[in-house]
Design a protein around this motif. Structure first.
Motif, mmCIF file in Angstrom:
data_model
loop_
_atom_site.group_PDB
_atom_site.id
_atom_site.type_symbol
_atom_site.label_atom_id
_atom_site.label_comp_id
_atom_site.label_asym_id
_atom_site.label_seq_id
_atom_site.Cartn_x
_atom_site.Cartn_y
_atom_site.Cartn_z
ATOM 1 N N ILE A 231 75.971 74.155 4.058
ATOM 2 C CA ILE A 231 75.153 73.674 5.167
ATOM 3 C C ILE A 231 74.298 72.511 4.669
ATOM 4 O O ILE A 231 73.480 72.684 3.754
ATOM 5 N N VAL A 232 74.477 71.339 5.264
ATOM 6 C CA VAL A 232 73.723 70.156 4.871
ATOM 7 C C VAL A 232 72.606 69.938 5.889
ATOM 8 O O VAL A 232 72.863 69.609 7.044
ATOM 9 N N ALA A 233 71.367 70.164 5.450
ATOM 10 C CA ALA A 233 70.131 70.154 6.238
ATOM 11 C C ALA A 233 69.929 71.544 6.838
ATOM 12 O O ALA A 233 70.741 71.999 7.657
ATOM 13 N N PHE A 234 68.847 72.193 6.413
ATOM 14 C CA PHE A 234 68.652 73.598 6.739
ATOM 15 C C PHE A 234 67.469 73.772 7.697
ATOM 16 O O PHE A 234 66.532 74.532 7.438
ATOM 17 N N GLY A 235 67.548 73.040 8.820
ATOM 18 C CA GLY A 235 66.572 73.235 9.884
ATOM 19 C C GLY A 235 67.002 74.381 10.780
ATOM 20 O O GLY A 235 67.815 75.231 10.387
ATOM 21 N N ALA A 236 66.505 74.393 12.012
ATOM 22 C CA ALA A 236 66.786 75.508 12.918
ATOM 23 C C ALA A 236 68.281 75.662 13.185
ATOM 24 O O ALA A 236 68.805 76.776 13.204
ATOM 25 N N ILE A 237 68.987 74.547 13.392
ATOM 26 C CA ILE A 237 70.419 74.625 13.695
ATOM 27 C C ILE A 237 71.199 75.036 12.460
ATOM 28 O O ILE A 237 72.073 75.906 12.514
ATOM 29 N N GLY A 238 70.889 74.423 11.333
ATOM 30 C CA GLY A 238 71.579 74.786 10.107
ATOM 31 C C GLY A 238 71.390 76.256 9.754
ATOM 32 O O GLY A 238 72.336 76.928 9.324
ATOM 33 N N ARG A 239 70.172 76.767 9.940
ATOM 34 C CA ARG A 239 69.912 78.185 9.651
ATOM 35 C C ARG A 239 70.724 79.083 10.572
ATOM 36 O O ARG A 239 71.260 80.110 10.155
ATOM 37 N N ARG A 240 70.821 78.694 11.852
ATOM 38 C CA ARG A 240 71.581 79.506 12.807
ATOM 39 C C ARG A 240 73.069 79.524 12.455
ATOM 40 O O ARG A 240 73.718 80.572 12.516
ATOM 41 N N VAL A 241 73.613 78.368 12.083
ATOM 42 C CA VAL A 241 75.010 78.320 11.664
ATOM 43 C C VAL A 241 75.220 79.220 10.446
ATOM 44 O O VAL A 241 76.201 79.969 10.367
ATOM 45 N N ALA A 242 74.280 79.159 9.515
ATOM 46 C CA ALA A 242 74.386 79.998 8.318
ATOM 47 C C ALA A 242 74.392 81.478 8.684
ATOM 48 O O ALA A 242 75.165 82.265 8.117
ATOM 49 N N GLU A 243 73.546 81.874 9.628
ATOM 50 C CA GLU A 243 73.493 83.275 10.045
ATOM 51 C C GLU A 243 74.836 83.734 10.606
ATOM 52 O O GLU A 243 75.328 84.822 10.285
ATOM 53 N N ILE A 244 75.434 82.893 11.441
ATOM 54 C CA ILE A 244 76.710 83.266 12.065
ATOM 55 C C ILE A 244 77.815 83.355 11.017
ATOM 56 O O ILE A 244 78.599 84.310 10.988
ATOM 57 N N HIS B 193 64.501 67.993 1.932
ATOM 58 C CA HIS B 193 63.224 68.046 2.642
ATOM 59 C C HIS B 193 62.815 69.473 3.004
ATOM 60 O O HIS B 193 61.802 69.670 3.680
ATOM 61 N N ALA B 194 63.583 70.459 2.576
ATOM 62 C CA ALA B 194 63.280 71.849 2.932
ATOM 63 C C ALA B 194 61.979 72.294 2.263
ATOM 64 O O ALA B 194 61.769 72.056 1.068
ATOM 65 N N ARG B 195 61.135 72.941 3.054
ATOM 66 C CA ARG B 195 59.871 73.457 2.519
ATOM 67 C C ARG B 195 60.007 74.888 2.029
ATOM 68 O O ARG B 195 59.238 75.330 1.178
ATOM 69 N N ASP B 196 60.960 75.617 2.596
ATOM 70 C CA ASP B 196 61.131 77.024 2.246
ATOM 71 C C ASP B 196 62.584 77.257 1.834
ATOM 72 O O ASP B 196 63.482 77.165 2.659
#
Length: 328
Positions: free
Chosen positions: A147-160, A174-177
Motif C-alpha cells: 500500500i503506497v500512502a497509508f491514509g484513510a483509503i489506504g488503511r481501508r484497502v489494507a483491512e480488506i 508522511h505517515a505519523r502513526d
C-alpha cells in the motif's frame, strides 16, 4: 440575499444541498458542465464560494472572481485547483473529510480482483459464445500487498486485503502513526515494489509524487505483479505501464484515474485487456456522494458563516496569515 455558492457540476447530492439552502445560501449549478461555462459563471456572478468537482480552477478563473471567499473540493484531490493563486487571494482551499474513502477502497479491491481473476475478459469471452475454463487466475491469499500512502483509503484497502489473508506492507514518508497492527513498513518505495505481488497507490498528485511510477520502478516490481491506481493518473508513466504489461512483466493493472480524461482514442491501454479500467468513479456511490456533499457544504458554511476552517482539511494553511479566516 444569502451567500452565493457555485457547484462546478450539474448536481449536488441532496443532503449537502439541503445544508446550504437551510443556511440561506443561493446555490447555482453548471448546465453544460464545461470549463467555458465555468469561466463565464465566475466572471458574471459574484460567487462567495465554489464547490469544485472535476473541472479545473486555474489562476485566471480564481483571479476574476473578486467575491470568492472559499473553494471547497468535492473530494480529497486538489490538483485541479491553482493553490498558489488561491493562497495569494487569501482564499482557503478545503478538501472533503474522507467521506468517499470506503467506496474508493472497495473499487480498488474490485479492480484488483478483476485483473487477478480475469473477470472482464472472461465475461467478454462468454458473450462471444466461448466457454474457456483453461485461463487460470491469481489467488491473493498468501501473497503480499503493498500500500503506497497509508491514509484513510489506504488503511481501508489494507483491512480488506488482510481479511483475504494477504500480508500487508506499506510505504508512506508522511505517515505519523506506523503502529497499525498487521502492517509491515518499508523504508523506501523500491523496497515495497520489490516485495509486493499487488501494489495499490493512494497518493495525492503533488510535484513529489508526479510520475512516481515510471519504467525503472515498474521493472523493480515482481514478475506477474498487479498495479492498482484509484488515486491520480499523473502518478504513473502510462506509456511505461503499457509496455510493462505488453511485455508480460506485469500480469496487469486496474486503473480508475488517468493523466488525460477521457482517454484519447489512440491510447495504448485500450488495446490491452489485461488493464481493467473505470472512468474515475471511485467515489461514485450513493453513500459516498452523500457524504462528500455534506463535507463540502460544511466546509463552505464554516468559512462563510463562522469565518473558520478545519485545519485538518485545509490545503493551503498559508492563507491563515491573511487573517481572512482562522483555524477551528
Amino acid at each position: 440575499m444569502g451567500p452565493k455558492v457555485l457547484m462546478t457540476a450539474k448536481t449536488l447530492a441532496t443532503p449537502g444541498l439541503a445544508l446550504l439552502e437551510q443556511a440561506g445560501c443561493a446555490v447555482s449549478f453548471l448546465k453544460e458542465g464545461t470549463e467555458a461555462e465555468l469561466a463565464e459563471s465566475l466572471r458574471s456572478t459574484p460567487f462567495d464560494a465554489v464547490i469544485s468537482r472535476t473541472l479545473a480552477l486555474p489562476a485566471i478563473m480564481i483571479e476574476t472572481a473578486p467575491a470568492l471567499r472559499v473553494i471547497s473540493r468535492h473530494g480529497v484531490g486538489y490538483n485541479n485547483v491553482d493553490i498558489e493563486s488561491a493562497t495569494r487571494r487569501g482564499v482557503p482551499v478545503l478538501i472533503a473529510d474522507g467521506a468517499n474513502g470506503k467506496s474508493v477502497a472497495e473499487l480498488a479491491v474490485g479492480l484488483a480482483l478483476s485483473v487477478a481473476r480475469k473477470i472482464t475478459t472472461q465475461d467478454a469471452s462468454i458473450r462471444a459464445r466461448q466457454w474457456n475454463r483453461s485461463a487460470y487466475g491469481l489467488q491473493f491469499a498468501g501473497k503480499t500487498a503493498g500500500i503506497v500512502a497509508f491514509g484513510a483509503i489506504g488503511r481501508r484497502v489494507a483491512e480488506i486485503l488482510r481479511a483475504m489473508d494477504m500480508r500487508i506492507i506499506a510505504f508512506d514518508p508522511h505517515a505519523r502513526d506506523c503502529s497499525t497492527t498487521g502492517v509491515d513498513w518499508t523504508e523506501t518505495l523500491d523496497e515495497l515494489l520489490q516485495e509486493s505481488d499487488l501494489v495499490s497507490l493512494h497518493c495525492p498528485l503533488t510535484p513529489e509524487t508526479r510520475n512516481m511510477i515510471t519504467g525503472p520502478q515498474l521493472a523493480r516490481m515482481k514478475p506477474g505483479a498487479i498495479l492498482i491506481n484509484t488515486a491520480r493518473g499523473g502518478l504513473i508513466d502510462e506509456k511505461a505501464l503499457a509496455e510493462a504489461v505488453l511485455s508480460g512483466h506485469l500480469a496487469g493493472a486496474g486503473l480508475d484515474t488517468f493523466a488525460d480524461e477521457p482517454l484519447p482514442a489512440d491510447h495504448p491501454f485500450l488495446s490491452l485487456p489485461q488493464i481493467v479500467m473505470t472512468p474515475h468513479m471511485g467515489g461514485s456511490t450513493d453513500a459516498a456522494l452523500d457524504g462528500v456533499a455534506i463535507s463540502a457544504a460544511r466546509n463552505v458554511l464554516d468559512v462563510l458563516i463562522d469565518g473558520k476552517v478545519d485545519r485538518r482539511l485545509l490545503v493551503n494553511p498559508a492563507v491563515l496569515e491573511h487573517r481572512t479566516v482562522e483555524a477551528k
